[in-house]
Each structure stands twice: as C-alpha cells, then as structure tokens.
Design an enzyme around this catalytic site. Structure first.
Site, PDB file in Angstrom:
ATOM      1  N   ASP A  79       0.862  -1.184   0.000  1.00 23.21           N
ATOM      2  CA  ASP A  79       0.000   0.000   0.000  1.00 23.21           C
ATOM      3  C   ASP A  79       0.898   1.233   0.000  1.00 23.21           C
ATOM      4  O   ASP A  79       1.045   1.917   1.011  1.00 23.21           O
ATOM      5  CB  ASP A  79      -0.915  -0.044   1.237  1.00 23.21           C
ATOM      6  CG  ASP A  79      -2.029   0.991   1.171  1.00 23.21           C
ATOM      7  OD1 ASP A  79      -2.158   1.685   0.138  1.00 23.21           O
ATOM      8  OD2 ASP A  79      -2.767   1.107   2.170  1.00 23.21           O
ATOM      9  N   ASN A 125      10.232  -7.710  -8.789  1.00 19.99           N
ATOM     10  CA  ASN A 125       9.747  -6.357  -9.078  1.00 19.99           C
ATOM     11  C   ASN A 125      10.900  -5.373  -9.192  1.00 19.99           C
ATOM     12  O   ASN A 125      11.935  -5.514  -8.551  1.00 19.99           O
ATOM     13  CB  ASN A 125       8.740  -5.901  -8.003  1.00 19.99           C
ATOM     14  CG  ASN A 125       9.413  -5.145  -6.866  1.00 19.99           C
ATOM     15  OD1 ASN A 125       9.642  -3.935  -6.952  1.00 19.99           O
ATOM     16  ND2 ASN A 125       9.781  -5.865  -5.795  1.00 19.99           N
ATOM     17  N   ARG A 126      10.702  -4.402 -10.057  1.00 21.54           N
ATOM     18  CA  ARG A 126      11.617  -3.257 -10.141  1.00 21.54           C
ATOM     19  C   ARG A 126      10.771  -1.991 -10.247  1.00 21.54           C
ATOM     20  O   ARG A 126      10.926  -1.176 -11.171  1.00 21.54           O
ATOM     21  CB  ARG A 126      12.583  -3.394 -11.328  1.00 21.54           C
ATOM     22  CG  ARG A 126      11.931  -3.634 -12.670  1.00 21.54           C
ATOM     23  CD  ARG A 126      12.906  -3.475 -13.836  1.00 21.54           C
ATOM     24  NE  ARG A 126      12.267  -3.785 -15.100  1.00 21.54           N
ATOM     25  CZ  ARG A 126      12.098  -5.001 -15.612  1.00 21.54           C
ATOM     26  NH1 ARG A 126      12.564  -6.053 -14.946  1.00 21.54           N
ATOM     27  NH2 ARG A 126      11.486  -5.179 -16.753  1.00 21.54           N
ATOM     28  N   GLY A 128      10.633   0.724  -8.426  1.00 18.57           N
ATOM     29  CA  GLY A 128      11.405   1.974  -8.377  1.00 18.57           C
ATOM     30  C   GLY A 128      10.694   3.094  -7.637  1.00 18.57           C
ATOM     31  O   GLY A 128      10.762   4.262  -8.033  1.00 18.57           O
ATOM     32  N   PHE A 129      10.028   2.734  -6.531  1.00 19.31           N
ATOM     33  CA  PHE A 129       9.386   3.747  -5.668  1.00 19.31           C
ATOM     34  C   PHE A 129       8.407   4.635  -6.442  1.00 19.31           C
ATOM     35  O   PHE A 129       8.469   5.869  -6.387  1.00 19.31           O
ATOM     36  CB  PHE A 129      10.414   4.652  -4.974  1.00 19.31           C
ATOM     37  CG  PHE A 129      11.288   3.984  -3.962  1.00 19.31           C
ATOM     38  CD1 PHE A 129      10.970   2.755  -3.410  1.00 19.31           C
ATOM     39  CD2 PHE A 129      12.464   4.617  -3.526  1.00 19.31           C
ATOM     40  CE1 PHE A 129      11.795   2.158  -2.461  1.00 19.31           C
ATOM     41  CE2 PHE A 129      13.289   4.029  -2.581  1.00 19.31           C
ATOM     42  CZ  PHE A 129      12.956   2.796  -2.060  1.00 19.31           C
ATOM     43  N   SER A 160       7.123   3.952   5.626  1.00 22.79           N
ATOM     44  CA  SER A 160       8.444   3.713   5.048  1.00 22.79           C
ATOM     45  C   SER A 160       8.821   4.875   4.147  1.00 22.79           C
ATOM     46  O   SER A 160       8.044   5.269   3.273  1.00 22.79           O
ATOM     47  CB  SER A 160       8.403   2.413   4.244  1.00 22.79           C
ATOM     48  OG  SER A 160       9.588   2.266   3.493  1.00 22.79           O
ATOM     49  N   SER A 196      16.109  -1.103  -0.963  1.00 27.06           N
ATOM     50  CA  SER A 196      15.480  -1.446  -2.238  1.00 27.06           C
ATOM     51  C   SER A 196      16.572  -1.569  -3.294  1.00 27.06           C
ATOM     52  O   SER A 196      17.452  -0.709  -3.381  1.00 27.06           O
ATOM     53  CB  SER A 196      14.482  -0.372  -2.664  1.00 27.06           C
ATOM     54  OG  SER A 196      14.164  -0.573  -4.035  1.00 27.06           O
ATOM     55  N   ASN A 198      16.054  -1.176  -6.378  1.00 20.60           N
ATOM     56  CA  ASN A 198      15.530  -0.562  -7.601  1.00 20.60           C
ATOM     57  C   ASN A 198      15.732   0.943  -7.711  1.00 20.60           C
ATOM     58  O   ASN A 198      15.210   1.567  -8.628  1.00 20.60           O
ATOM     59  CB  ASN A 198      14.043  -0.907  -7.753  1.00 20.60           C
ATOM     60  CG  ASN A 198      13.837  -2.411  -7.808  1.00 20.60           C
ATOM     61  OD1 ASN A 198      14.579  -3.106  -8.500  1.00 20.60           O
ATOM     62  ND2 ASN A 198      12.871  -2.918  -7.057  1.00 20.60           N
ATOM     63  N   THR A 199      16.445   1.545  -6.747  1.00 17.99           N
ATOM     64  CA  THR A 199      16.840   2.950  -6.879  1.00 17.99           C
ATOM     65  C   THR A 199      18.367   2.946  -6.928  1.00 17.99           C
ATOM     66  O   THR A 199      19.000   2.489  -5.972  1.00 17.99           O
ATOM     67  CB  THR A 199      16.340   3.785  -5.685  1.00 17.99           C
ATOM     68  OG1 THR A 199      14.914   3.839  -5.738  1.00 17.99           O
ATOM     69  CG2 THR A 199      16.875   5.211  -5.732  1.00 17.99           C
ATOM     70  N   LYS A 237      15.344  -0.751   7.441  1.00 15.53           N
ATOM     71  CA  LYS A 237      15.072  -1.982   6.671  1.00 15.53           C
ATOM     72  C   LYS A 237      16.281  -2.348   5.827  1.00 15.53           C
ATOM     73  O   LYS A 237      16.788  -1.535   5.049  1.00 15.53           O
ATOM     74  CB  LYS A 237      13.845  -1.780   5.778  1.00 15.53           C
ATOM     75  CG  LYS A 237      13.462  -3.072   5.044  1.00 15.53           C
ATOM     76  CD  LYS A 237      12.064  -3.002   4.502  1.00 15.53           C
ATOM     77  CE  LYS A 237      11.686  -4.242   3.713  1.00 15.53           C
ATOM     78  NZ  LYS A 237      10.347  -4.144   3.155  1.00 15.53           N
ATOM     79  N   ASN A 266      14.479  -6.914   2.889  1.00 12.39           N
ATOM     80  CA  ASN A 266      13.900  -6.488   1.615  1.00 12.39           C
ATOM     81  C   ASN A 266      14.081  -7.622   0.584  1.00 12.39           C
ATOM     82  O   ASN A 266      14.479  -8.723   0.949  1.00 12.39           O
ATOM     83  CB  ASN A 266      14.607  -5.199   1.160  1.00 12.39           C
ATOM     84  CG  ASN A 266      13.671  -4.277   0.399  1.00 12.39           C
ATOM     85  OD1 ASN A 266      12.952  -4.720  -0.506  1.00 12.39           O
ATOM     86  ND2 ASN A 266      13.665  -2.999   0.749  1.00 12.39           N
ATOM     87  N   THR A 267      13.801  -7.352  -0.666  1.00 13.28           N
ATOM     88  CA  THR A 267      13.939  -8.370  -1.723  1.00 13.28           C
ATOM     89  C   THR A 267      15.420  -8.629  -2.015  1.00 13.28           C
ATOM     90  O   THR A 267      16.285  -7.825  -1.672  1.00 13.28           O
ATOM     91  CB  THR A 267      13.264  -7.884  -3.017  1.00 13.28           C
ATOM     92  OG1 THR A 267      13.821  -6.614  -3.371  1.00 13.28           O
ATOM     93  CG2 THR A 267      11.765  -7.729  -2.835  1.00 13.28           C
ATOM     94  N   GLY A 290       9.324 -13.797  -1.930  1.00 13.11           N
ATOM     95  CA  GLY A 290       8.522 -15.017  -1.854  1.00 13.11           C
ATOM     96  C   GLY A 290       9.344 -16.223  -1.441  1.00 13.11           C
ATOM     97  O   GLY A 290      10.415 -16.089  -0.834  1.00 13.11           O
TER      98      GLY A 290
HETATM   99  C1  LIG Z   1       5.909  -5.406  -5.807  1.00 11.16           C
HETATM  100  C2  LIG Z   1       6.700  -5.149  -4.567  1.00 11.16           C
HETATM  101  C3  LIG Z   1       6.916  -3.843  -4.141  1.00 11.16           C
HETATM  102  C4  LIG Z   1       7.666  -3.588  -2.989  1.00 11.16           C
HETATM  103  N1  LIG Z   1       7.854  -2.300  -2.592  1.00 11.16           N
HETATM  104  C5  LIG Z   1       8.539  -2.055  -1.443  1.00 11.16           C
HETATM  105  C6  LIG Z   1       8.693  -0.739  -0.970  1.00 11.16           C
HETATM  106  O1  LIG Z   1       8.187   0.222  -1.547  1.00 11.16           O
HETATM  107  N2  LIG Z   1       9.412  -0.556   0.174  1.00 11.16           N
HETATM  108  C7  LIG Z   1       9.983  -1.594   0.861  1.00 11.16           C
HETATM  109  O2  LIG Z   1      10.608  -1.376   1.897  1.00 11.16           O
HETATM  110  N3  LIG Z   1       9.818  -2.861   0.448  1.00 11.16           N
HETATM  111  C8  LIG Z   1       9.124  -3.115  -0.686  1.00 11.16           C
HETATM  112  N4  LIG Z   1       8.954  -4.402  -1.101  1.00 11.16           N
HETATM  113  C9  LIG Z   1       9.604  -5.487  -0.335  1.00 11.16           C
HETATM  114  C10 LIG Z   1       8.634  -6.140   0.652  1.00 11.16           C
HETATM  115  O3  LIG Z   1       8.191  -5.221   1.626  1.00 11.16           O
HETATM  116  C11 LIG Z   1       9.343  -7.319   1.365  1.00 11.16           C
HETATM  117  O4  LIG Z   1      10.424  -6.831   2.131  1.00 11.16           O
HETATM  118  C12 LIG Z   1       9.885  -8.355   0.394  1.00 11.16           C
HETATM  119  O5  LIG Z   1       9.008  -8.532  -0.691  1.00 11.16           O
HETATM  120  C13 LIG Z   1      10.103  -9.716   1.066  1.00 11.16           C
HETATM  121  O6  LIG Z   1       8.907 -10.192   1.643  1.00 11.16           O
HETATM  122  P1  LIG Z   1       7.924 -11.237   0.909  1.00 11.16           P
HETATM  123  O7  LIG Z   1       8.792 -12.402   0.503  1.00 11.16           O
HETATM  124  O8  LIG Z   1       6.882 -11.553   1.936  1.00 11.16           O
HETATM  125  O9  LIG Z   1       7.370 -10.543  -0.271  1.00 11.16           O
HETATM  126  C14 LIG Z   1       8.218  -4.675  -2.252  1.00 11.16           C
HETATM  127  C15 LIG Z   1       7.982  -5.995  -2.672  1.00 11.16           C
HETATM  128  C16 LIG Z   1       7.229  -6.244  -3.809  1.00 11.16           C
HETATM  129  C17 LIG Z   1       7.000  -7.670  -4.236  1.00 11.16           C
END
Ligand SMILES: Cc1cc2nc3c(=O)[nH]c(=O)nc-3n(C[C@H](O)[C@H](O)[C@H](O)COP(=O)(O)O)c2cc1C
Length: 361
Positions: A79, A125-126, A128-129, A160, A196, A198-199, A237, A266-267, A290
């Site tokens: 969100d 995902n990429r 990019g905020f 965040s 992230s 992606n930045t 984070k 994070n990812t 995931g």
């Molecule tokens: C589509 C997408 C967008 C994300 N955007 C953000 C973000 O804006 N800020 C952030 O801190 N993490 C972001 N994340 C990372 C998630 O908050 C989480 O740290 C990461 O996906 C690992 O958890 P999960 O395996 O449950 O998805 C994003 C992940 C996904 C898949």
C-alpha cells in the site's frame, strides 16, 4: 490449520485467486491496483463483515514502546500511498507499513516492472518507488484523522520513507529528513528504506559512514519535532544480500545512532531456488521475493536478533504460518507479509494469528 484459516484458504485458492490472477489479461500490476482500489473502496459495514470473516489479531506485543495488537503486519510496498489504510485491520493484520514514499512524487520505472513467478511462489519487481509523494500521503492520513499513537485505523502504522530518484546520494539525508518532517506525526514508527535494489545507489546507504550520517540526521530531526510521545521510533530496513560482516556493522551503527529496530529483509538480487518453469522471468532485473527468500531472510533475522538487543521485524518468504513461527522463534518480535499475502490471501493472516495465539515472546 485452524477452521477459519482453512475455510479462508479454500475460498481464496479456489475462487478469489483464479479470478484475480486472470483479471486484466493477467497483468500483475493492474491486478494489484484493482485489489488496492477494492480495499480502499470498502465502507464501514463491509469492513465489519470482513473483520468477522478474518478474525481478530492475537498475541499482542509491545515493541519500541508501540502496542501491536498482533504479530503479523502488511509489508511496505503493498500500500505504497496508504490508500487502503482503513482496510488492513479488517483483514486480520496487527499493523501496516505504508510506503515507501519519497519526498518528491515520482512515477517509478517503466512498465512492465512486476512479474509473478507462480511455480516458484515468487515475485520479481523493479517498481522503483512509484508514489504520489510524502505530502500526498500526509494529506490523506490527515483527512482520515490518523495520529501517531491513536490507532485510528484499528492498528499501528509504520511509514516507510526512501530517497527520491532525482535527489543525488550526496543530498540523501535532507531528502529523507523532508519526508520524516511531513509524516512523523502520523506514524507509530518510521522505516528507513536503504535496501530497495531498484533505486540506483540506494543500498550504499547501508555502508557504515553513510548510514551513520543518515541515522544521526533523522534521529536529530525526530527529537526536534517535539511530540508528546517523544521522538518517533526509527526502524531500518535491510537487504538480504549483505554479508555477515556487513550485517554486524549495520546493527552496530543502528544501535549506536538511536535506531530502534531492524526490518529484515527487503527483496534479494539473488536468483537461487527458482523453478525451471519460471526461467522466462528469472533474468528480469529487480528484487526477488517469496518462497525463494524464506531461508535467507530467516538466517538474517537469526543473526541480527542473536547479535543485538534491537527488536527485529521479520519479513521475506513467509508463505505459511509455520514460516512465521520460525521467524518468531529465530528472534523476530513481529513479522510482515507481501508475496505470501498475494498467493494465499488473508487465510495466511488468520493462520498466523491462530498459530501465535497466546505467544508471549
Ligand atoms: C511489488 C513489490 C513492491 C515492494 N515495494 C517495497 C517498498 O516500496 N518498500 C519496501 O521497503 N519494500 C518493498 N517491497 C519489499 C517487501 O516489503 C518485502 O520486504 C519483500 O518482498 C520480502 O517479503 P515477501 O517475501 O513476503 O514478499 C516490495 C515488494 C514487492 C513484491
């Protein structure tokens, strides 16, 4: 599996997910946008019905002075602009981390930028905020009457914040401080996103010197804001791709400079653990989340929790209630979901609530 989560799980997998994953020609970003729109559009009665279905959060815990009604929260990115903020507690969540927002509104990367890897139960995902900016979020939360400490939407809110793409790294501190100033009065905690992928350059803010400057700038500003509850707690984070030595340094810097918690992780940029059926998407640039991340995120949580007294929010590859319990057993006080929620819906939230009921650690 509890009866409630079993019923929700069957309903989500057999009815909701097939419809959802096929909508909009299967475009995952359009599907996500419509899911958020539907949640944002729910009225009070619909939210009450959803709340009955989802069941309440269980196992309250106080972390960094914040009372959380349950252990499982919405991870950042689900969100981004806080548009569905009033719906999350009705889905059984115990907190929600909105954002990541940046001081300047920005469109994010070009589409397509979001890929579902179904055989691997993963996402790349990429984004990019992409977000409407910190001021737009502040205005929205203000209209709803959100205030720090008030649980206006039925749960504590983290916000965040990240660096605007147009701001050079050398000006990162003032960019983050700008967002903090706009949003601190609405947030129960502020999460500093330095992880992230992606930045460009963002992850270098996890380096010792830069992280020290960033945290000192933010904790100083938080103290200046003179809130009756004291300075807003700041969580950091981190990425799963840090080495053990880097992790240890980050934890030291966060502890020494007034950070109050670590969100891990994070990812990842790694591509281990993908099913052969997903090889078409495996080389897409971006962060992987995931099931392939479950093991590494757990390792990071265990190391951080074992080497410091900072509270840890565990996130990364929590796809089942057992995964959540393992995170908590590894030392996390709270957990968050993104990808698991996309694949399993609020059945996973209900399942975690059922498994953590009565938990005291
Ligand atoms: C589509 C997408 C967008 C994300 N955007 C953000 C973000 O804006 N800020 C952030 O801190 N993490 C972001 N994340 C990372 C998630 O908050 C989480 O740290 C990461 O996906 C690992 O958890 P999960 O395996 O449950 O998805 C994003 C992940 C996904 C898949």
């Amino acid at each position: 599996m509890s009866l409630r989560s079993g019923v929700l799980d069957a309903g989500y997998r057999s009815v909701v997910r097939p419809v959802l994953f096929r909508a909009h020609g299967g475009d995952p970003e359009l599907i996500h946008e419509s899911l958020i729109r539907v949640l944002a559009g729910l009225g009070p009665l619909q939210r009450s019905a959803l709340r009955l279905l989802s069941g309440p959060p269980t196992s309250p815990v106080t972390v960094a002075g914040i009372r959380f009604p349950g252990r499982v929260g919405v991870a950042a990115g689900l969100d981004k602009d806080g548009v569905a903020v009033e719906a999350w507690s009705a889905l059984g969540f115990g907190f929600a981390e909105l954002g990541t927002v940046t001081a300047l509104a920005q469109p994010g990367n070009d589409r397509p930028r979001l890929y579902r890897l179904r055989a691997s139960r993963a996402i790349i995902n990429r984004m990019g905020f992409n977000n409407a900016g910190a001021q737009a979020m502040a205005d929205r939360l203000d209209r709803i009457g959100v205030r720090r400490g008030a649980s206006t939407c039925g749960l504590p809110l983290g916000i965040s914040i990240g660096k605007s793409k147009a701001t050079p790294l050398s000006d990162a501190v003032s960019d983050y401080v700008t967002s903090l100033r706009m949003l601190a009065r609405y947030a129960d905690y502020v999460a500093i996103n330095v992880s992230s992928p992606n930045t460009p350059g963002l992850r270098t803010l996890q380096d010792e010197g830069l992280l020290r400057d960033l945290l000192s700038g933010l904790t100083h500003e938080a103290a200046q804001l003179a809130h009756p509850l004291g300075p807003v707690p700041i969580f950091v984070k981190i990425a799963p791709d840090l080495s053990d030595a880097q992790l240890d340094r980050v934890v030291e810097v966060v502890t020494e400079h007034g950070g109050q918690g670590i969100i891990a992780t994070n990812t990842t940029l790694a591509r281990d653990g993908l099913a052969p059926a997903d090889s078409v998407h495996a080389e897409q640039a971006g962060g992987l989340s995931g099931a392939p991340l479950t093991g590494r995120a757990l390792e990071v949580v265990r190391r951080v929790a074992g080497s410091s007294s900072l509270p840890v929010v565990g996130v990364g590859g929590i796809m089942t209630p057992d995964d959540a319990v393992r995170m908590l057993d590894a030392g996390a006080q709270l957990v968050q979901l993104y990808t698991g929620f996309i694949y399993a819906g609020n059945a996973l939230v209900a399942g975690i609530n059922a498994r953590t009921q009565g938990r005291t650690t």
